[in-house]
Design an enzyme around this catalytic site. Structure first.
Site, PDB file in Angstrom:
ATOM      1  N   LYS A 110       0.820  -1.170  -0.011  1.00  0.00           N
ATOM      2  CA  LYS A 110      -0.059  -0.003  -0.029  1.00  0.00           C
ATOM      3  C   LYS A 110       0.795   1.226  -0.216  1.00  0.00           C
ATOM      4  O   LYS A 110       0.267   2.488  -0.494  1.00  0.00           O
ATOM      5  CB  LYS A 110      -1.071  -0.257   1.206  1.00  0.00           C
ATOM      6  CG  LYS A 110      -1.878  -1.120   0.899  1.00  0.00           C
ATOM      7  CD  LYS A 110      -3.146  -0.929   2.270  1.00  0.00           C
ATOM      8  CE  LYS A 110      -4.154  -2.161   1.674  1.00  0.00           C
ATOM      9  NZ  LYS A 110      -3.630  -3.431   1.943  1.00  0.00           N
TER      10      LYS A 110
HETATM   11  C1  PLP Z   1      -4.473  -4.637   1.213  1.00  0.00           C
HETATM   12  C2  PLP Z   1      -3.610  -5.724   1.123  1.00  0.00           C
HETATM   13  C3  PLP Z   1      -4.151  -6.793   0.293  1.00  0.00           C
HETATM   14  C4  PLP Z   1      -5.246  -6.791  -0.662  1.00  0.00           C
HETATM   15  O1  PLP Z   1      -5.275  -5.756  -1.621  1.00  0.00           O
HETATM   16  P1  PLP Z   1      -6.476  -5.059  -2.590  1.00  0.00           P
HETATM   17  O2  PLP Z   1      -6.106  -4.154  -3.381  1.00  0.00           O
HETATM   18  O3  PLP Z   1      -7.414  -4.765  -1.609  1.00  0.00           O
HETATM   19  O4  PLP Z   1      -7.017  -6.360  -3.283  1.00  0.00           O
HETATM   20  C5  PLP Z   1      -3.458  -7.823   0.173  1.00  0.00           C
HETATM   21  N1  PLP Z   1      -2.118  -8.122   0.900  1.00  0.00           N
HETATM   22  C6  PLP Z   1      -1.764  -6.952   1.750  1.00  0.00           C
HETATM   23  C7  PLP Z   1      -0.651  -7.279   2.628  1.00  0.00           C
HETATM   24  C8  PLP Z   1      -2.245  -5.985   1.833  1.00  0.00           C
HETATM   25  O5  PLP Z   1      -2.125  -5.042   2.863  1.00  0.00           O
END
Ligand code: PLP
Length: 464
Positions: A110
């Protein structure tokens, strides 16, 4: 570039407005009015992540931010990453590679979107001579990424609510040891749902919302998806020089990450298939297998950031599948809300299956998360976090017999989920050196009762 809503009943906006608006007033999500096309030959010759980022994202922001200023924002956003060139591509053998996206400040993918979004917000607000107050609730993972994205940005104050005593020490310290004066952590005496209800109540309190100019950086924001398209292009460039197709497997929760990959494909990136990897919360796997989406209750797993039932970004793909018919999407989402079920016809299922597949991976049992963490560690020495392990387990079922290289996205550093990793392979992963002083740094947070008036009073007092 103008932006349209997936529900077809909101005015078209510029990039700057879409950035600050988030959700469209008709309840839809914004998408570009058309997909700009990548100049693959030119991009193949670029030699850094930030150069590719400028080339890929340039057309999306061109009307709102000038080219030089945008380049500076991109450089600033990715200067906080530890890897040589932002992301790492690791060969796991057998036609499978891992794209490590966790080399940013909070050890999860993120950061790639949020580090840029923090700078974009600040730039847009300063241009307009406005300020914003970001509020959010976190069960642990997104709060720290949002805080790192907004810290020290002049036009932003950020308040993150977490449930007191109910987030892990690493997660709490990643939020509370940030010394910046525009960062405010509030530990609520209650649960994560109480925190979320307080945030919703603040947005629902219109005089308060307007007074402090409340805003959010949630995962439906187009700018987050846009920033994530870049690493799909970078992965293909490093693997094939953009000369041959690649497939991607994506550990999926809210569908933002994998939709960014589809967007790159819509812009001309040669991608054969996307594999959506779900944990035991398998609503998407059932949807891709049967054409029917049906809500069930959420079960906790070792990959908590994917413990989601309704993936909000899926609406963007449904809009494309429906030939960009906004009214059809508005009707379908209304039916889904009323009945908890959404069904698509055979033609649309055929359209989806040309590009999309899915897999469900449980924590335990043969080919599950724990076994995959152990197996990959023994075979390659690579340590997977449980989210990435969902992806690798899914990809491993698919690479056999295919000649197209498969890239699995690695979404978190294993040290972020030490208990699950230790359970899988018997060894506890260590925090990387750059966050090693986390346990020595001073913490700063307020503990408050679950009381809307008190929380609003604190927000007012802090932003003065
Ligand atoms: C947020 C997150 C996901 C999921 O990603 P999306 O874009 O919501 O599909 C997967 N793995 C981790 C470690 C995350 O923080």
């Amino acid at each position: 570039m103008r932006y349209v809503s997936t529900r077809g009943a909101a005015p078209e906006l510029s990039f700057g407005d879409v950035l600050l608006t988030g959700l469209a007033p008709d309840g839809g999500l914004y998408l570009p009015a058309e997909w700009p096309q990548l100049d693959l030959a030119a991009i193949a010759a670029l030699d850094s992540y930030t150069d590719v980022a400028r080339a890929v994202m340039g057309p999306f922001v061109a009307d709102s931010i000038d080219e030089v200023a945008f380049g500076d924002l991109v450089d600033a956003a990715y200067s906080t990453f530890e890897a040589d060139d932002v992301v790492e591509l690791v060969d796991l053998g057998g036609g499978l590679s891992l794209l490590e996206l966790f080399h940013g400040p909070t050890l999860a993918f993120k950061d790639i979107a949020l580090q840029l979004v923090g700078h974009l917000f600040d730039h847009e607000l300063r241009t307009r001579s406005e300020r914003i107050t970001i509020v959010g609730a976190t069960s642990g993972d997104t709060g720290s990424a949002a805080i790192e994205a907004c810290r020290d940005r002049e036009a932003i104050d950020i308040f993150i609510l977490h449930p007191h005593g109910r987030v892990s020490e690493v997660q709490r310290r990643q939020m509370t040891t940030v010394g910046s004066s525009n960062v405010h952590n509030i530990a609520i005496e209650g649960t994560f749902d109480d925190c979320q209800d307080l945030v919703k109540a603040m947005f629902g309190d219109v005089p308060f919302r307007d007074e402090v100019r409340l805003g959010a950086v949630n995962s439906i924001n187009w700018a987050r998806v846009m920033a994530q398209t870049v690493y799909y292009v970078v992965a293909a460039q490093r693997l094939t020089g953009l000369a041959a197709p690649v497939s991607f497997t994506v550990p999926t929760g809210n569908f933002g990450n994998v939709f960014a990959g589809w967007s790159a494909r819509a812009m001309g990136l040669p991608v054969e298939q996307f594999c959506v990897a779900s944990n035991s919360n398998d609503i998407l796997d059932r949807f891709f297998a049967t054409g029917e989406m049906e809500i069930r209750s959420v079960v906790p797993t070792a990959s908590p950031s994917m413990d989601i039932q309704v993936s909000s970004n899926l609406e963007r793909l449904l809009f494309e599948m429906a030939g960009r018919d906004g009214q059809a999407i508005a009707d379908a989402m209304q039916t889904f809300r009323d009945t908890g079920v959404l069904t698509i016809d055979d033609d649309r299922r055929a359209w989806l299956s040309e590009t999309w597949t899915s897999q469900r991976v449980d924590d335990d049992g043969a080919g599950g998360v724990m076994e995959t963490i152990d197996r990959v560690h023994r075979e390659t020495g690579v340590v997977l976090d449980p989210h990435t392990a969902v992806g690798v387990a899914a990809a491993s079922r698919r690479v056999n017999g295919s000649h197209t290289p498969m890239v699995c996205l690695a979404t978190a550093h294993p040290a972020k989920f030490p208990d699950a990793v230790e359970k899988g392979m018997g060894v506890r992963p260590e925090l990387p050196a750059r966050v090693g002083d986390l346990f020595e740094r001073e913490e700063r947070f307020d503990v408050m009762a679950n009381d809307l008036n008190a929380v609003e009073a604190l927000v007012r007092g802090r932003i003065l």
